[in-house]
Design a protein around this motif. Sequence first.
Motif, PDB file in Angstrom:
ATOM      1  N   GLN A   1      -1.309  25.158   5.507  1.00  0.00           N
ATOM      2  CA  GLN A   1      -2.492  24.502   6.080  1.00  0.00           C
ATOM      3  C   GLN A   1      -2.718  23.125   5.451  1.00  0.00           C
ATOM      4  O   GLN A   1      -3.024  22.148   6.126  1.00  0.00           O
ATOM      5  CB  GLN A   1      -3.729  25.390   5.894  1.00  0.00           C
ATOM      6  CG  GLN A   1      -3.724  26.613   6.774  1.00  0.00           C
ATOM      7  CD  GLN A   1      -4.887  27.549   6.462  1.00  0.00           C
ATOM      8  OE1 GLN A   1      -5.592  27.385   5.461  1.00  0.00           O
ATOM      9  NE2 GLN A   1      -5.084  28.547   7.337  1.00  0.00           N
ATOM     10  N   TRP A   2      -2.544  23.062   4.111  1.00  0.00           N
ATOM     11  CA  TRP A   2      -2.725  21.767   3.440  1.00  0.00           C
ATOM     12  C   TRP A   2      -1.677  20.748   3.904  1.00  0.00           C
ATOM     13  O   TRP A   2      -1.979  19.577   4.091  1.00  0.00           O
ATOM     14  CB  TRP A   2      -2.625  21.943   1.935  1.00  0.00           C
ATOM     15  CG  TRP A   2      -3.835  22.596   1.310  1.00  0.00           C
ATOM     16  CD1 TRP A   2      -5.035  22.826   1.880  1.00  0.00           C
ATOM     17  CD2 TRP A   2      -3.900  23.110  -0.003  1.00  0.00           C
ATOM     18  NE1 TRP A   2      -5.872  23.444   1.009  1.00  0.00           N
ATOM     19  CE2 TRP A   2      -5.195  23.642  -0.181  1.00  0.00           C
ATOM     20  CE3 TRP A   2      -3.001  23.200  -1.072  1.00  0.00           C
ATOM     21  CZ2 TRP A   2      -5.608  24.224  -1.359  1.00  0.00           C
ATOM     22  CZ3 TRP A   2      -3.429  23.769  -2.248  1.00  0.00           C
ATOM     23  CH2 TRP A   2      -4.715  24.289  -2.395  1.00  0.00           C
ATOM     24  N   MET A   3      -0.461  21.223   4.080  1.00  0.00           N
ATOM     25  CA  MET A   3       0.600  20.319   4.548  1.00  0.00           C
ATOM     26  C   MET A   3       0.294  19.806   5.964  1.00  0.00           C
ATOM     27  O   MET A   3       0.509  18.635   6.286  1.00  0.00           O
ATOM     28  CB  MET A   3       1.963  21.018   4.509  1.00  0.00           C
ATOM     29  CG  MET A   3       2.501  21.235   3.124  1.00  0.00           C
ATOM     30  SD  MET A   3       2.771  19.714   2.216  1.00  0.00           S
ATOM     31  CE  MET A   3       4.115  19.031   3.126  1.00  0.00           C
ATOM     32  N   GLY A   4      -0.225  20.709   6.821  1.00  0.00           N
ATOM     33  CA  GLY A   4      -0.594  20.294   8.177  1.00  0.00           C
ATOM     34  C   GLY A   4      -1.712  19.268   8.166  1.00  0.00           C
ATOM     35  O   GLY A   4      -1.668  18.265   8.899  1.00  0.00           O
TER      36      GLY A   4
ATOM     37  N   GLN B   1      -0.294  15.963   6.961  1.00  0.00           N
ATOM     38  CA  GLN B   1       0.496  15.299   8.004  1.00  0.00           C
ATOM     39  C   GLN B   1      -0.404  14.686   9.077  1.00  0.00           C
ATOM     40  O   GLN B   1      -0.156  13.576   9.541  1.00  0.00           O
ATOM     41  CB  GLN B   1       1.463  16.297   8.637  1.00  0.00           C
ATOM     42  CG  GLN B   1       2.637  16.644   7.753  1.00  0.00           C
ATOM     43  CD  GLN B   1       3.542  17.681   8.397  1.00  0.00           C
ATOM     44  OE1 GLN B   1       3.197  18.279   9.411  1.00  0.00           O
ATOM     45  NE2 GLN B   1       4.707  17.900   7.786  1.00  0.00           N
ATOM     46  N   ARG B   2      -1.472  15.407   9.466  1.00  0.00           N
ATOM     47  CA  ARG B   2      -2.410  14.844  10.450  1.00  0.00           C
ATOM     48  C   ARG B   2      -3.106  13.607   9.903  1.00  0.00           C
ATOM     49  O   ARG B   2      -3.292  12.612  10.603  1.00  0.00           O
ATOM     50  CB  ARG B   2      -3.427  15.905  10.872  1.00  0.00           C
ATOM     51  CG  ARG B   2      -2.882  16.923  11.862  1.00  0.00           C
ATOM     52  CD  ARG B   2      -3.989  17.782  12.450  1.00  0.00           C
ATOM     53  NE  ARG B   2      -4.664  18.622  11.462  1.00  0.00           N
ATOM     54  CZ  ARG B   2      -4.228  19.797  11.023  1.00  0.00           C
ATOM     55  NH1 ARG B   2      -3.098  20.287  11.509  1.00  0.00           N
ATOM     56  NH2 ARG B   2      -4.901  20.489  10.126  1.00  0.00           N
ATOM     57  N   TYR B   3      -3.510  13.660   8.626  1.00  0.00           N
ATOM     58  CA  TYR B   3      -4.171  12.515   8.006  1.00  0.00           C
ATOM     59  C   TYR B   3      -3.237  11.305   7.963  1.00  0.00           C
ATOM     60  O   TYR B   3      -3.643  10.193   8.294  1.00  0.00           O
ATOM     61  CB  TYR B   3      -4.641  12.883   6.591  1.00  0.00           C
ATOM     62  CG  TYR B   3      -5.287  11.740   5.858  1.00  0.00           C
ATOM     63  CD1 TYR B   3      -6.565  11.309   6.194  1.00  0.00           C
ATOM     64  CD2 TYR B   3      -4.618  11.079   4.831  1.00  0.00           C
ATOM     65  CE1 TYR B   3      -7.157  10.258   5.535  1.00  0.00           C
ATOM     66  CE2 TYR B   3      -5.204  10.025   4.168  1.00  0.00           C
ATOM     67  CZ  TYR B   3      -6.475   9.614   4.519  1.00  0.00           C
ATOM     68  OH  TYR B   3      -7.047   8.568   3.867  1.00  0.00           O
ATOM     69  N   VAL B   4      -2.000  11.520   7.580  1.00  0.00           N
ATOM     70  CA  VAL B   4      -1.020  10.428   7.526  1.00  0.00           C
ATOM     71  C   VAL B   4      -0.784   9.862   8.928  1.00  0.00           C
ATOM     72  O   VAL B   4      -0.712   8.652   9.124  1.00  0.00           O
ATOM     73  CB  VAL B   4       0.299  10.911   6.873  1.00  0.00           C
ATOM     74  CG1 VAL B   4       1.416   9.905   7.073  1.00  0.00           C
ATOM     75  CG2 VAL B   4       0.088  11.187   5.399  1.00  0.00           C
ATOM     76  N   ALA B   5      -0.704  10.731   9.924  1.00  0.00           N
ATOM     77  CA  ALA B   5      -0.509  10.268  11.305  1.00  0.00           C
ATOM     78  C   ALA B   5      -1.716   9.455  11.779  1.00  0.00           C
ATOM     79  O   ALA B   5      -1.555   8.422  12.448  1.00  0.00           O
ATOM     80  CB  ALA B   5      -0.272  11.459  12.232  1.00  0.00           C
TER      81      ALA B   5
END
Length: 146
Positions: free
Chosen positions: A34-37, A40-44
């Motif tokens: 969940q943290w990785m997701g 990744q959304r934040y970076v996107a």
Amino acid sequence: MFDFGFSELFVIGLIALVVLGPERLPRVAKQAGQWMGKLQRYVADVKSDINRQMELEELRNLQKEVTDAARNVESSFKSTVDETKSELDSIAASFEGPASGESTSGGQPQTDWDKIYAVRRTRDRIQERRVEREKSLGIKRPKRRP
């Protein structure tokens, strides 16, 4: 981002199984996923915001260039119109006002020949101005054959 091979991931998974135990490992793996997701959304989102800002800046620069070009065209057009208008006014003034020695009474030519010569002189002046303008612009005309 990081270059992990299958063997490194397998070793990390084995160590996590030993340290965390079989009961807590699935919950920790789920939380890590969940943290990785979220990461990744934040970076996107950050990437898309930066791209939007760059595109907006490019559009502003393009708008500025187009506006400057339009102003340049408008000013050159106005100067050409003003120049043409002044030339036409001078031609109109030469038709309206008498030149030296053209007439003897009231500013009007006495005979038809005087009118003809006045028109010819005006036509010659226009031709001379045209030739001078072409010379100043660097336009070469072909020579006429006699």
